[in-house]
Design a protein around this motif. Structure first.
Motif, mmCIF file in Angstrom:
data_model
loop_
_atom_site.group_PDB
_atom_site.id
_atom_site.type_symbol
_atom_site.label_atom_id
_atom_site.label_comp_id
_atom_site.label_asym_id
_atom_site.label_seq_id
_atom_site.Cartn_x
_atom_site.Cartn_y
_atom_site.Cartn_z
ATOM 1 N N MET A 234 0.837 -1.194 0.000
ATOM 2 C CA MET A 234 0.000 0.000 0.000
ATOM 3 C C MET A 234 0.878 1.253 0.000
ATOM 4 S SD MET A 234 -3.298 0.707 -0.066
ATOM 5 C CE MET A 234 -4.183 -0.635 0.745
ATOM 6 N N TYR A 235 1.946 1.234 0.791
ATOM 7 C CA TYR A 235 2.863 2.374 0.815
ATOM 8 C C TYR A 235 3.510 2.581 -0.551
ATOM 9 C CZ TYR A 235 6.871 5.290 1.920
ATOM 10 O OH TYR A 235 7.811 6.295 1.911
ATOM 11 N N SER A 236 3.963 1.498 -1.168
ATOM 12 C CA SER A 236 4.629 1.588 -2.467
ATOM 13 C C SER A 236 3.678 1.994 -3.580
ATOM 14 C CB SER A 236 5.278 0.239 -2.817
ATOM 15 O OG SER A 236 6.245 -0.125 -1.853
ATOM 16 N N SER A 237 2.372 1.757 -3.379
ATOM 17 C CA SER A 237 1.402 2.056 -4.431
ATOM 18 C C SER A 237 1.149 3.554 -4.596
ATOM 19 C CB SER A 237 0.075 1.353 -4.136
ATOM 20 O OG SER A 237 -0.598 1.985 -3.069
ATOM 21 N N GLY A 238 1.505 4.346 -3.589
ATOM 22 C CA GLY A 238 1.215 5.773 -3.622
ATOM 23 C C GLY A 238 0.021 6.160 -2.778
ATOM 24 N N VAL A 239 -0.789 5.175 -2.364
ATOM 25 C CA VAL A 239 -1.883 5.411 -1.421
ATOM 26 C C VAL A 239 -1.272 5.437 -0.023
ATOM 27 C CG1 VAL A 239 -4.046 4.513 -0.470
ATOM 28 C CG2 VAL A 239 -3.549 4.280 -2.914
ATOM 29 N N HIS A 240 -1.739 6.353 0.827
ATOM 30 C CA HIS A 240 -1.143 6.444 2.151
ATOM 31 C C HIS A 240 -1.283 5.122 2.887
ATOM 32 C CE1 HIS A 240 -0.155 8.044 6.162
ATOM 33 N NE2 HIS A 240 0.484 8.970 5.480
ATOM 34 N N ALA A 241 -0.191 4.700 3.523
ATOM 35 C CA ALA A 241 -0.133 3.356 4.098
ATOM 36 C C ALA A 241 -1.150 3.129 5.199
ATOM 37 C CB ALA A 241 1.276 3.088 4.627
ATOM 38 N N THR A 242 -1.608 4.187 5.882
ATOM 39 C CA THR A 242 -2.574 4.005 6.962
ATOM 40 C C THR A 242 -3.906 3.443 6.465
ATOM 41 O OG1 THR A 242 -3.197 6.339 6.729
ATOM 42 C CG2 THR A 242 -1.587 5.795 8.437
ATOM 43 N N VAL A 243 -4.182 3.603 5.165
ATOM 44 C CA VAL A 243 -5.413 3.038 4.595
ATOM 45 C C VAL A 243 -5.427 1.524 4.780
ATOM 46 C CG1 VAL A 243 -6.743 2.739 2.468
ATOM 47 C CG2 VAL A 243 -5.657 4.938 2.967
ATOM 48 N N ALA A 244 -4.239 0.900 4.715
ATOM 49 C CA ALA A 244 -4.154 -0.547 4.903
ATOM 50 C C ALA A 244 -4.625 -0.942 6.293
ATOM 51 C CB ALA A 244 -2.711 -1.016 4.684
ATOM 52 N N GLY A 245 -4.312 -0.126 7.297
ATOM 53 C CA GLY A 245 -4.725 -0.440 8.657
ATOM 54 C C GLY A 245 -6.233 -0.452 8.801
ATOM 55 N N VAL A 246 -6.902 0.570 8.287
ATOM 56 C CA VAL A 246 -8.362 0.620 8.373
ATOM 57 C C VAL A 246 -8.991 -0.535 7.606
ATOM 58 C CG1 VAL A 246 -10.402 1.944 7.708
ATOM 59 C CG2 VAL A 246 -8.488 3.090 8.775
ATOM 60 N N ALA A 247 -8.454 -0.831 6.427
ATOM 61 C CA ALA A 247 -9.018 -1.916 5.617
ATOM 62 C C ALA A 247 -8.950 -3.252 6.358
ATOM 63 C CB ALA A 247 -8.271 -2.006 4.285
ATOM 64 N N MET A 248 -7.816 -3.546 6.972
ATOM 65 C CA MET A 248 -7.691 -4.810 7.709
ATOM 66 C C MET A 248 -8.587 -4.806 8.943
ATOM 67 S SD MET A 248 -3.655 -5.861 7.342
ATOM 68 C CE MET A 248 -2.955 -4.214 7.575
ATOM 69 N N GLY A 249 -8.726 -3.643 9.607
ATOM 70 C CA GLY A 249 -9.614 -3.565 10.757
ATOM 71 C C GLY A 249 -11.066 -3.831 10.388
ATOM 72 N N LEU A 250 -11.482 -3.326 9.233
ATOM 73 C CA LEU A 250 -12.859 -3.547 8.778
ATOM 74 C C LEU A 250 -13.109 -4.994 8.361
ATOM 75 C CD1 LEU A 250 -13.440 -0.281 6.701
ATOM 76 C CD2 LEU A 250 -14.577 -0.914 8.829
ATOM 77 N N ILE A 251 -12.048 -5.679 7.943
ATOM 78 C CA ILE A 251 -12.202 -7.076 7.522
ATOM 79 C C ILE A 251 -12.314 -8.014 8.722
ATOM 80 C CG2 ILE A 251 -10.988 -9.004 6.402
ATOM 81 C CD1 ILE A 251 -9.911 -6.979 4.381
ATOM 82 N N LEU A 252 -11.615 -7.704 9.806
ATOM 83 C CA LEU A 252 -11.629 -8.588 10.970
ATOM 84 C C LEU A 252 -13.046 -8.800 11.486
ATOM 85 C CD1 LEU A 252 -8.480 -7.337 12.912
ATOM 86 C CD2 LEU A 252 -8.846 -9.649 12.044
ATOM 87 N N ARG A 253 -13.367 -10.031 11.791
ATOM 88 C CA ARG A 253 -14.702 -10.388 12.280
ATOM 89 C C ARG A 253 -14.882 -9.877 13.708
ATOM 90 N NH1 ARG A 253 -16.082 -15.170 14.677
ATOM 91 N NH2 ARG A 253 -14.077 -16.068 14.036
ATOM 92 N N THR A 254 -16.040 -9.251 13.980
ATOM 93 C CA THR A 254 -16.302 -8.701 15.308
ATOM 94 C C THR A 254 -17.475 -9.395 16.009
ATOM 95 O OG1 THR A 254 -17.649 -6.963 14.284
ATOM 96 C CG2 THR A 254 -15.362 -6.426 14.791
#
Length: 431
Positions: A234-254
């Motif tokens: 995600m960092y290398s793609s040019g999108v800010h790397a913190t987006v990866a954190g939110v995406a994984m948090g939303l995927i985790l089952r709650t």
């Protein structure tokens, strides 16, 4: 004759399971907020001391893996790396709110979402107005949008208020929606030249992450290496790397499966949240809040249109946006305010939400790549946040006797069964 539909009570008593979950989250955030406050003070003192050169040298020290494009400074590692952990926790909290919390139904989500959106739109509009009138840059419109829940809770701890659980939950929900909006703003408006191969790799990693969750695969040795790979791509793609954190948090089952003590999201949050609140965010603050506070620098906060717009947005914008948004949402949904509270309490909470520290500093760095301009904007974030904190302290302390009485009612447990009596009797249920 049709029966009148019962009114929803704004800021009424929370259900016991919801209150337990929120109390656990806020307890960690409060401790982390005090550490964050200390880190910000250290940064300011250090950056304005005779040893300021050492501070800058440490902040700009570079290390990493150049072959992977990850040769970053210490400041960049805290902003792009450690803050990803903060956004991972934010993503988990948002998922929990969407599945079992205040955002799970349109009826309960309407008021906090409308209040949060107004609390982001009005500060951005006031920034644009201030910058336009002053002939400044509009690039910083998103800086005053975010609320820093940890810093806000630290202020509550310092002034020793006993806010009822409903007010704290409302503040947390505002901050969660703010964080989601901040990530969307960062992803859409602060993305550089895209590397589509790296972005595709990050997306494939997220798909695999989701598949592992669906298949109920357990074990950190699957998720930690995969998460690091997703972050790097995600960092290398040019999108800010913190987006990866939110995406994984939303995927985790709650939600829990039969036989599970806790859901994956709850387990990860329980392990990672203390590190996020007590280490990741304070370290980011340590290397982001070290700005010069000379008389000339502070003077430019109130004379240059960009930093002035940030201060106006954080203080006036948050107060107007959240208060009016809450009032209008309650009015149009025919809700009534909890009779134990007053609209002055909503005003105090809206003022407290003007503390926009962590995410505001991050967006300020992204919006103003020039270090000199970024310094003034960071100083404006500090001034605006401190002003909002001072105003909120005055407003909330005036009502502290009311808060203490409500808090004592909510905590009373005469039969010592671990569940407050108010949840046994069903009083003030919010309906």
């Amino acid at each position: 004759m049709t029966q009148a539909r019962p009114c929803k009570t704004v800021l009424g008593l929370l259900p016991w399971p919801e209150r337990q979950a929120i109390a656990e989250a806020l307890r960690t955030e409060t401790v982390g907020g005090l550490v964050l406050l200390a880190a910000a003070v250290v940064a300011l003192v250090w950056a304005n001391s005779p040893w300021s050169a050492a501070y800058e040298s440490l902040r700009d020290l570079r290390f990493g893996v150049p072959a992977l494009g990850l040769d970053l400074s210490v400041g960049q590692w805290t902003a792009d790396g450690l803050l990803t952990v903060f956004f991972l926790v934010a993503g988990i909290e948002l998922k929990r709110e969407l599945v079992v919390g205040e955002l799970r139904t349109p009826a309960t989500a309407a008021l906090p979402v409308v209040a949060a959106l107004c609390g982001m739109a009005v500060p951005a509009a006031l920034y644009v107005l201030t910058a336009t009138v002053g002939g400044g840059s509009l690039d910083g419109w998103a800086v005053p949008m975010a609320t820093d829940i940890a810093f806000a809770l630290a202020v509550l701890a310092v002034i020793s208020t006993h806010l009822p659980a409903a007010l704290r939950a409302f503040l947390l929900t505002l901050a969660v929606v703010d964080d989601l909006a901040a990530v969307l703003v960062i992803a859409v408006f602060f993305t550089g030249d895209l590397d589509f191969r790296a972005l595709a790799g990050a997306f494939a990693g997220l798909v695999l992450f989701h598949a592992l969750q669906r298949l109920r695969v357990r074990g950190w040795w699957w998720y930690v290496p995969l998460g690091i790979a997703i972050w790097a791509l995600m960092y290398s793609s040019g999108v800010h790397a913190t987006v990866a954190g939110v995406a994984m948090g939303l995927i985790l089952r709650t939600t829990r499966d039969p036989g599970e003590d806790a859901s994956p999201g709850a387990r990860v949050s329980r392990r990672v949240h203390p590190f996020s609140a007590g280490v990741a965010v304070p370290l980011f603050a340590l290397f982001a809040a070290g700005v010069g506070v000379s008389g000339s620098a502070l003077g430019r906060v109130f004379t240059d249109p960009e930093p002035l717009g940030v201060v106006v947005g954080l203080v006036a914008g948050k107060i107007l946006g959240i208060f009016l948004g809450t009032y209008l949402a309650a009015r149009f949904t025919r809700a009534r305010l909890n009779p134990d509270l007053a609209w002055a309490d909503v005003l105090g909470l809206a003022t407290l939400a003007g503390i926009g520290f962590t995410v505001a500093l991050l967006i300020g760095e992204l919006a103003f790549p020039d270090p000199a301009r970024a310094e003034y904007v960071k100083a404006a974030v500090l001034v605006g946040s401190l002003t909002a904190a001072a105003l909120a302290a005055v407003l909330l302390r005036r009502r502290n006797q009311v808060y203490r009485r409500l808090w004592e009612e909510e905590e009373r447990d005469e039969d010592a069964d671990g569940i407050p009596d108010i949840h046994r009797t069903g009083a003030r249920t919010g309906e």
